[in-house]
Design a protein around this motif. Structure first.
Motif, PDB file in Angstrom:
ATOM      1  N   GLY A  38       3.859 -29.121 -19.341  1.00 48.50           N
ATOM      2  CA  GLY A  38       2.558 -28.463 -19.432  1.00 48.50           C
ATOM      3  C   GLY A  38       2.337 -27.500 -18.285  1.00 48.50           C
ATOM      4  O   GLY A  38       1.817 -26.385 -18.479  1.00 48.50           O
ATOM      5  N   PHE A  39       2.725 -27.901 -17.069  1.00 42.27           N
ATOM      6  CA  PHE A  39       2.578 -27.023 -15.917  1.00 42.27           C
ATOM      7  C   PHE A  39       3.448 -25.779 -16.083  1.00 42.27           C
ATOM      8  O   PHE A  39       2.990 -24.642 -15.854  1.00 42.27           O
ATOM      9  CB  PHE A  39       2.951 -27.759 -14.631  1.00 42.27           C
ATOM     10  N   CYS A  40       4.715 -25.967 -16.449  1.00 43.90           N
ATOM     11  CA  CYS A  40       5.615 -24.823 -16.634  1.00 43.90           C
ATOM     12  C   CYS A  40       5.080 -23.838 -17.663  1.00 43.90           C
ATOM     13  O   CYS A  40       5.127 -22.619 -17.459  1.00 43.90           O
ATOM     14  CB  CYS A  40       7.002 -25.309 -17.062  1.00 43.90           C
ATOM     15  N   ARG A  41       4.570 -24.359 -18.764  1.00 39.78           N
ATOM     16  CA  ARG A  41       4.064 -23.475 -19.811  1.00 39.78           C
ATOM     17  C   ARG A  41       2.843 -22.706 -19.345  1.00 39.78           C
ATOM     18  O   ARG A  41       2.737 -21.484 -19.546  1.00 39.78           O
ATOM     19  CB  ARG A  41       3.754 -24.287 -21.067  1.00 39.78           C
ATOM     20  N   ASP A  42       1.898 -23.391 -18.705  1.00 39.03           N
ATOM     21  CA  ASP A  42       0.696 -22.708 -18.241  1.00 39.03           C
ATOM     22  C   ASP A  42       1.037 -21.640 -17.209  1.00 39.03           C
ATOM     23  O   ASP A  42       0.458 -20.553 -17.205  1.00 39.03           O
ATOM     24  CB  ASP A  42      -0.289 -23.718 -17.637  1.00 39.03           C
ATOM     25  N   PHE A  43       1.978 -21.936 -16.334  1.00 36.44           N
ATOM     26  CA  PHE A  43       2.353 -20.984 -15.288  1.00 36.44           C
ATOM     27  C   PHE A  43       3.113 -19.795 -15.872  1.00 36.44           C
ATOM     28  O   PHE A  43       2.744 -18.637 -15.658  1.00 36.44           O
ATOM     29  CB  PHE A  43       3.202 -21.684 -14.229  1.00 36.44           C
ATOM     30  N   THR A  44       4.176 -20.069 -16.623  1.00 37.59           N
ATOM     31  CA  THR A  44       5.045 -18.981 -17.085  1.00 37.59           C
ATOM     32  C   THR A  44       4.403 -18.113 -18.156  1.00 37.59           C
ATOM     33  O   THR A  44       4.682 -16.915 -18.223  1.00 37.59           O
ATOM     34  CB  THR A  44       6.381 -19.525 -17.613  1.00 37.59           C
ATOM     35  N   HIS A  45       3.555 -18.690 -18.985  1.00 32.82           N
ATOM     36  CA  HIS A  45       2.925 -17.887 -20.041  1.00 32.82           C
ATOM     37  C   HIS A  45       2.068 -16.772 -19.457  1.00 32.82           C
ATOM     38  O   HIS A  45       1.882 -15.722 -20.089  1.00 32.82           O
ATOM     39  CB  HIS A  45       2.063 -18.771 -20.944  1.00 32.82           C
ATOM     40  N   ASP A  97       9.634 -12.021 -17.948  1.00 38.60           N
ATOM     41  CA  ASP A  97       9.100 -13.373 -18.090  1.00 38.60           C
ATOM     42  C   ASP A  97      10.120 -14.368 -17.531  1.00 38.60           C
ATOM     43  O   ASP A  97      11.272 -14.022 -17.285  1.00 38.60           O
ATOM     44  CB  ASP A  97       8.793 -13.708 -19.554  1.00 38.60           C
ATOM     45  N   VAL A  98       9.682 -15.587 -17.303  1.00 33.07           N
ATOM     46  CA  VAL A  98      10.578 -16.668 -16.894  1.00 33.07           C
ATOM     47  C   VAL A  98      10.530 -17.744 -17.973  1.00 33.07           C
ATOM     48  O   VAL A  98       9.450 -18.192 -18.368  1.00 33.07           O
ATOM     49  CB  VAL A  98      10.162 -17.259 -15.535  1.00 33.07           C
ATOM     50  N   PHE A  99      11.692 -18.131 -18.468  1.00 30.10           N
ATOM     51  CA  PHE A  99      11.781 -19.205 -19.456  1.00 30.10           C
ATOM     52  C   PHE A  99      12.344 -20.446 -18.779  1.00 30.10           C
ATOM     53  O   PHE A  99      13.018 -20.362 -17.745  1.00 30.10           O
ATOM     54  CB  PHE A  99      12.649 -18.798 -20.654  1.00 30.10           C
ATOM     55  N   VAL A 100      12.054 -21.609 -19.351  1.00 31.17           N
ATOM     56  CA  VAL A 100      12.543 -22.878 -18.816  1.00 31.17           C
ATOM     57  C   VAL A 100      13.174 -23.663 -19.962  1.00 31.17           C
ATOM     58  O   VAL A 100      12.589 -23.769 -21.051  1.00 31.17           O
ATOM     59  CB  VAL A 100      11.411 -23.702 -18.167  1.00 31.17           C
ATOM     60  N   GLU A 101      14.362 -24.196 -19.715  1.00 26.92           N
ATOM     61  CA  GLU A 101      15.092 -24.982 -20.723  1.00 26.92           C
ATOM     62  C   GLU A 101      15.606 -26.269 -20.086  1.00 26.92           C
ATOM     63  O   GLU A 101      15.771 -26.354 -18.866  1.00 26.92           O
ATOM     64  CB  GLU A 101      16.291 -24.176 -21.258  1.00 26.92           C
ATOM     65  N   SER A 102      15.892 -27.242 -20.906  1.00 24.73           N
ATOM     66  CA  SER A 102      16.482 -28.486 -20.407  1.00 24.73           C
ATOM     67  C   SER A 102      17.998 -28.416 -20.513  1.00 24.73           C
ATOM     68  O   SER A 102      18.548 -27.696 -21.363  1.00 24.73           O
ATOM     69  CB  SER A 102      15.970 -29.687 -21.197  1.00 24.73           C
ATOM     70  N   ASN A 138       8.697 -20.924 -23.156  1.00 28.12           N
ATOM     71  CA  ASN A 138       9.205 -19.650 -23.648  1.00 28.12           C
ATOM     72  C   ASN A 138       8.001 -18.734 -23.873  1.00 28.12           C
ATOM     73  O   ASN A 138       7.412 -18.714 -24.959  1.00 28.12           O
ATOM     74  CB  ASN A 138       9.980 -19.859 -24.952  1.00 28.12           C
ATOM     75  N   PRO A 139       7.612 -17.960 -22.845  1.00 30.46           N
ATOM     76  CA  PRO A 139       6.386 -17.163 -22.931  1.00 30.46           C
ATOM     77  C   PRO A 139       6.305 -16.222 -24.124  1.00 30.46           C
ATOM     78  O   PRO A 139       5.231 -16.052 -24.709  1.00 30.46           O
ATOM     79  CB  PRO A 139       6.388 -16.385 -21.611  1.00 30.46           C
ATOM     80  N   PHE A 140       7.415 -15.590 -24.499  1.00 28.99           N
ATOM     81  CA  PHE A 140       7.386 -14.639 -25.604  1.00 28.99           C
ATOM     82  C   PHE A 140       7.529 -15.301 -26.975  1.00 28.99           C
ATOM     83  O   PHE A 140       7.215 -14.689 -27.996  1.00 28.99           O
ATOM     84  CB  PHE A 140       8.475 -13.582 -25.428  1.00 28.99           C
ATOM     85  N   HIS A 141       8.004 -16.551 -26.993  1.00 23.77           N
ATOM     86  CA  HIS A 141       8.153 -17.285 -28.256  1.00 23.77           C
ATOM     87  C   HIS A 141       7.726 -18.735 -28.069  1.00 23.77           C
ATOM     88  O   HIS A 141       8.560 -19.659 -28.125  1.00 23.77           O
ATOM     89  CB  HIS A 141       9.600 -17.217 -28.753  1.00 23.77           C
ATOM     90  N   PRO A 142       6.445 -18.983 -27.855  1.00 23.88           N
ATOM     91  CA  PRO A 142       5.986 -20.361 -27.652  1.00 23.88           C
ATOM     92  C   PRO A 142       6.234 -21.265 -28.857  1.00 23.88           C
ATOM     93  O   PRO A 142       6.252 -22.497 -28.710  1.00 23.88           O
ATOM     94  CB  PRO A 142       4.485 -20.195 -27.369  1.00 23.88           C
ATOM     95  N   GLU A 143       6.470 -20.656 -30.013  1.00 25.30           N
ATOM     96  CA  GLU A 143       6.737 -21.466 -31.204  1.00 25.30           C
ATOM     97  C   GLU A 143       8.076 -22.206 -31.092  1.00 25.30           C
ATOM     98  O   GLU A 143       8.321 -23.161 -31.838  1.00 25.30           O
ATOM     99  CB  GLU A 143       6.724 -20.597 -32.466  1.00 25.30           C
ATOM    100  N   TYR A 144       8.939 -21.787 -30.180  1.00 19.76           N
ATOM    101  CA  TYR A 144      10.231 -22.450 -29.996  1.00 19.76           C
ATOM    102  C   TYR A 144      10.150 -23.619 -29.014  1.00 19.76           C
ATOM    103  O   TYR A 144      11.109 -24.403 -28.914  1.00 19.76           O
ATOM    104  CB  TYR A 144      11.270 -21.452 -29.470  1.00 19.76           C
ATOM    105  N   GLU A 145       9.066 -23.744 -28.289  1.00 22.26           N
ATOM    106  CA  GLU A 145       8.961 -24.780 -27.255  1.00 22.26           C
ATOM    107  C   GLU A 145       9.021 -26.172 -27.864  1.00 22.26           C
ATOM    108  O   GLU A 145       8.364 -26.459 -28.868  1.00 22.26           O
ATOM    109  CB  GLU A 145       7.671 -24.583 -26.468  1.00 22.26           C
ATOM    110  N   GLY A 146       9.842 -27.019 -27.264  1.00 22.92           N
ATOM    111  CA  GLY A 146      10.033 -28.370 -27.758  1.00 22.92           C
ATOM    112  C   GLY A 146      11.119 -28.492 -28.800  1.00 22.92           C
ATOM    113  O   GLY A 146      11.450 -29.608 -29.225  1.00 22.92           O
ATOM    114  N   LEU A 147      11.709 -27.366 -29.197  1.00 24.75           N
ATOM    115  CA  LEU A 147      12.739 -27.381 -30.233  1.00 24.75           C
ATOM    116  C   LEU A 147      14.135 -27.274 -29.617  1.00 24.75           C
ATOM    117  O   LEU A 147      14.306 -26.729 -28.527  1.00 24.75           O
ATOM    118  CB  LEU A 147      12.522 -26.224 -31.205  1.00 24.75           C
ATOM    119  N   PRO A 148      15.171 -27.777 -30.321  1.00 26.56           N
ATOM    120  CA  PRO A 148      16.540 -27.650 -29.803  1.00 26.56           C
ATOM    121  C   PRO A 148      16.976 -26.188 -29.765  1.00 26.56           C
ATOM    122  O   PRO A 148      16.576 -25.380 -30.614  1.00 26.56           O
ATOM    123  CB  PRO A 148      17.378 -28.464 -30.803  1.00 26.56           C
ATOM    124  N   SER A 149      17.780 -25.836 -28.782  1.00 26.76           N
ATOM    125  CA  SER A 149      18.149 -24.431 -28.588  1.00 26.76           C
ATOM    126  C   SER A 149      19.646 -24.197 -28.441  1.00 26.76           C
ATOM    127  O   SER A 149      20.076 -23.062 -28.235  1.00 26.76           O
ATOM    128  CB  SER A 149      17.441 -23.890 -27.341  1.00 26.76           C
TER     129      SER A 149
END
Length: 326
Positions: free
Chosen positions: A73-80, A91-96, A104-115
């Motif tokens: 939640g922190f990463c998303r609020d900050f990077t978006h 932008d800065v993206f974060v992955e596991s 994923n600031p430009f594609h938040p619909e991908y957040e939480g999905l496998p990449s």
């Protein structure tokens, strides 16, 4: 034949004289300073922004946010919010490391999905390669071909990725290649770096103040924790500081002993009011301000050119600077 021989000797002499003049001018008139292309600048900018953000996240994850959901939640609020470059294309993206999109600031619909199956235009598994980079070397660059949303064309892109060790995540940022000109001096390039880095962090801090901060002291401690380990440039002279508009030093990573001190009336060696000038510049929309300040890496006062911006919604400015003159 004599005329031809004389002409040949004259041409040889003339060529030698011109070459001697050229060599002499090159030695005496060509500055030692290197020049950099626009792509060189973007390459350094994405590295500094991504590394700084990863370092800040890592500090917070080690000391404040220990739960994965809270971290995400922190990463998303900050990077978006922390978009940079004049057109906000940075932008800065974060992955596991396990292959899931965290932010994923430009594609938040991908957040939480496998990449892991994400590929570029040539079928290169870019996420797999990014994980390989951060797993084996900690950080690095990756080039690939990807559709540029600004042009609609497949273009060459370079991304920089770096590990967030406390979470087994990594952060990255990238740029599409552009023209090389106009060329930049080292000083001009570094001015661009601090401007874009300050812009990203000003926006990100403003966003998390709205969602993660309940009182001013909590906000101050959060900023101190996030910014304390961030250093950039080869000599580690780059860092972020925060000053409130009343003249108090809020965050000063190289010298925490002056945090909380009142500095409104401080002047440098030339009589410039440091804090007053920085605050006025930030209140007027942000920009550069020069003054003399301690270079902590050299332990002496030097001319410093800082870039500052107001943290949105707060009576604080965040800044960073470079030493030396144009």
């Amino acid at each position: 034949m004599l005329i031809m021989g004389n002409a040949l000797r004259f041409k040889t002499f003339l060529f030698g004289a011109i070459l001697l003049v050229f060599i002499s001018c090159s030695k005496d008139e060509t500055p030692d300073e290197a020049f950099y292309s626009q792509n060189d600048a973007r390459r350094q900018i994405v590295q500094v922004v991504a590394t700084s953000m990863a370092t800040g996240f890592n500090s917070l994850f080690a000391d404040v946010y220990t739960d994965s959901l809270a971290r995400a939640g922190f990463c998303r609020d900050f990077t978006h919010s922390a978009l940079y470059m004049d057109d906000e294309s940075g932008d800065v993206f974060v992955e596991s490391l396990s292959g899931y999109s965290i932010a994923n600031p430009f594609h938040p619909e991908y957040e939480g999905l496998p990449s892991l199956e994400n590929t570029d235009a040539d079928g290169k598994k870019i996420v797999v390669e990014m994980i390989d980079i951060v797993t084996n070397t900690g950080y690095g660059f990756l080039e690939y071909n990807f559709a540029n949303p600004a042009s609609g064309l497949v273009e060459k892109k370079t991304a920089f990725v770096t590990l967030i060790a406390a979470a087994d995540w990594y952060a990255g940022s990238g740029y599409y290649h552009t023209g090389d000109f106009p060329l930049l001096t080292d000083f001009d390039l570094n001015k661009m770096v601090v401007k874009e880095a300050v812009t990203a962090f000003a926006k990100g801090l403003g966003a998390i103040y709205e969602t993660h901060v309940t009182d001013s002291m909590q906000g101050v401690e959060l900023m101190r924790t996030m910014l304390k380990h961030i250093r950039f440039f080869d000599n580690r002279s780059g860092y972020f500081y925060v000053i409130d508009f009343r003249g108090y030093n809020v965050v000063q990573p190289p010298d925490p002993s002056i945090q909380g001190t009142y500095e409104w009336d401080i002047q440098d060696l030339r009589g410039n009011y440091l804090v007053r000038g920085l605050v006025e510049t930030a209140q007027n929309g942000g920009g550069y301000y020069s003054y003399y300040w301690m270079d902590y890496t050299a332990q002496q006062e030097k001319l410093k050119t800082a870039y500052v911006e107001q943290i949105p919604g707060m009576d604080y400015l965040i800044g960073s600077g470079i030493y030396g003159a144009e």
